[in-house]
Design an enzyme around this catalytic site. Structure first.
Site, PDB file in Angstrom:
ATOM      1  CB  SER A 192      -7.695  -4.620   0.568  1.00 13.98           C
ATOM      2  OG  SER A 192      -7.958  -3.391  -0.057  1.00 13.98           O
ATOM      3  CB  SER A 193      -4.093  -0.833   2.876  1.00 14.35           C
ATOM      4  OG  SER A 193      -3.326  -0.658   1.703  1.00 14.35           O
ATOM      5  CD  GLN A 194      -4.980   3.400   0.093  1.00 12.33           C
ATOM      6  OE1 GLN A 194      -5.978   4.126   0.053  1.00 12.33           O
ATOM      7  NE2 GLN A 194      -3.936   3.661   0.861  1.00 12.33           N
ATOM      8  CG  HIS A 232      -5.146  -0.890  -5.792  1.00  9.34           C
ATOM      9  ND1 HIS A 232      -6.083  -0.698  -4.797  1.00  9.34           N
ATOM     10  CD2 HIS A 232      -4.050  -1.403  -5.166  1.00  9.34           C
ATOM     11  CE1 HIS A 232      -5.582  -1.065  -3.631  1.00  9.34           C
ATOM     12  NE2 HIS A 232      -4.353  -1.515  -3.819  1.00  9.34           N
ATOM     13  CE  LYS A 285       4.323  -4.599   8.784  1.00 12.21           C
ATOM     14  NZ  LYS A 285       3.083  -3.833   9.039  1.00 12.21           N
ATOM     15  CG  ASN A 300      -4.340  -7.740  -1.478  1.00  7.56           C
ATOM     16  OD1 ASN A 300      -4.040  -8.921  -1.614  1.00  7.56           O
ATOM     17  ND2 ASN A 300      -3.419  -6.778  -1.389  1.00  7.56           N
ATOM     18  CD  GLN A 323      -0.775  -3.964  -4.099  1.00 10.83           C
ATOM     19  OE1 GLN A 323       0.388  -3.712  -3.772  1.00 10.83           O
ATOM     20  NE2 GLN A 323      -1.716  -4.210  -3.208  1.00 10.83           N
TER      21      GLN A 323
END
EC number: 2.7.7.53
Length: 325
Positions: free
Chosen positions: A155-157, A161, A288, A148, A163
């Site tokens: 993306s969240s970081q 990286h 969710k 991402n 995955q």
């Protein structure tokens, strides 16, 4: 060189970390849906407990701590995946899919940066190590690597990286169908990357050689660059009109194919309002709350609409010079 028995090492580390409370598997239930308009399969996972977690994509005023700088030792599968000091392999601390792993650069690199030939080759070698030589789409365990890139990609970081996760059993992403029976090729002006003209969103796919012996850094890099050239054309007019917006895209890699998807938004609009990352663009959707699950069950084509809201219109059959936004 990827160390031997990587698959067993990931499994053993996951079992121990779960037992000792160092990671928590998110309880979820999944179902397979089929879009009657596009014939695309979707794997929809319902995880209500995730609704209680804060949205990682929302910006905060303070700089977030890098979770990969000093990871929990219980989550470290290996500190030196290749033996060259470039990458470490970690377990996801809050996985929805068991043994979900993270291929992380040992030194900080920006998640907005392009993938390098080494990134691509290492990711492909991990796939080969986990999957072996088995290629039966239905009966074997198949794995997906995804990246991402950029703020609209899911993306969240910030620390670079990729995955790695196992794909659902007997699930066939549309890229499999698209590449079925097609040999590897590199795009030219007369041979564009593959796109499925039945889905609404732009995506660019290339089949990879059947034999892993024919796959090397140069081949993967040429595939990636050629797909990126197509994806980046979508941002030319967009960034002129809104220069504050940042280029974003998803990269998906299996042993069979590589896919790049240009992204315009991280979250879809009404009615679903879904946060979508790379996995959505091979048909794996996370919801969710039950109302959204019921909406999708009633009308699976809402997935396709959501993917278009987060991407750009399909350009199948057009040359790069003909793309319009």
């Amino acid at each position: 060189m990827i160390e031997e028995n990587l698959k067993q090492k990931i499994h053993d580390k996951f079992v121990a970390a779960k037992k000792n409370g160092h990671l928590k598997v998110t309880h979820a239930e999944s179902k397979k849906l089929k879009d009657p308009q596009t014939t695309t399969q979707y794997w929809v996972t319902f995880a209500p407990s995730l609704a209680l977690k804060p949205d990682a994509n929302k910006n905060s005023d303070s700089k977030a701590e890098d979770p990969f700088a000093n990871p929990d030792e219980e989550l470290v599968v290996t500190e030196d995946l290749n033996g060259d000091g470039e990458y470490k392999l970690l377990l996801n601390k809050f996985p929805v899919v068991p043994e979900h792993s993270l291929l992380v650069t040992s030194e900080f690199k920006d998640q907005r940066s392009a993938l390098t030939p080494s990134d691509l080759m290492t990711a492909y070698n991990v796939l080969c190590s986990l999957q072996g030589d088995k290629d039966d789409d239905v009966t074997c365990e198949r794995y997906l690597v995804f990246y991402n890139c950029g703020p609209h990609s899911g993306s969240s970081q910030d620390h670079k990286h990729l995955q790695i996760m196992q794909m659902p059993e007997k699930f066939i992403p549309f890229q499999d169908v698209l590449c079925n029976g097609k040999d590897h090729f590199l795009p030219t002006f007369n041979a564009e990357p593959l796109q499925d003209d039945k889905v609404s969103f732009a995506h660019f796919v290339l089949p990879l050689p059947e034999s892993s012996d024919q796959v090397d850094e140069d081949l993967l890099a040429m595939c990636y660059v050629s797909l990126m050239q197509r994806a980046l054309t979508f941002f030319q007019d967009w960034t002129n009109e809104s220069p504050e917006l940042t280029k974003s895209y998803n990269v998906l890699l299996t042993k069979k194919w590589i896919c790049v998807v240009p992204r315009s938004h991280a979250k879809s609009g009404p009615p679903l309002m879904l946060n979508i990352n790379s996995t959505g663009y091979c048909g794996m959707i996370l919801v969710k709350d039950r109302e959204k699950l019921e909406n999708l069950t009633e009308d699976p084509h809402l997935v396709d609409k959501s993917l278009l809201q987060c991407g750009f219109p399909n350009t199948a059959g057009q040359k790069p010079t003909e793309y319009h936004y």
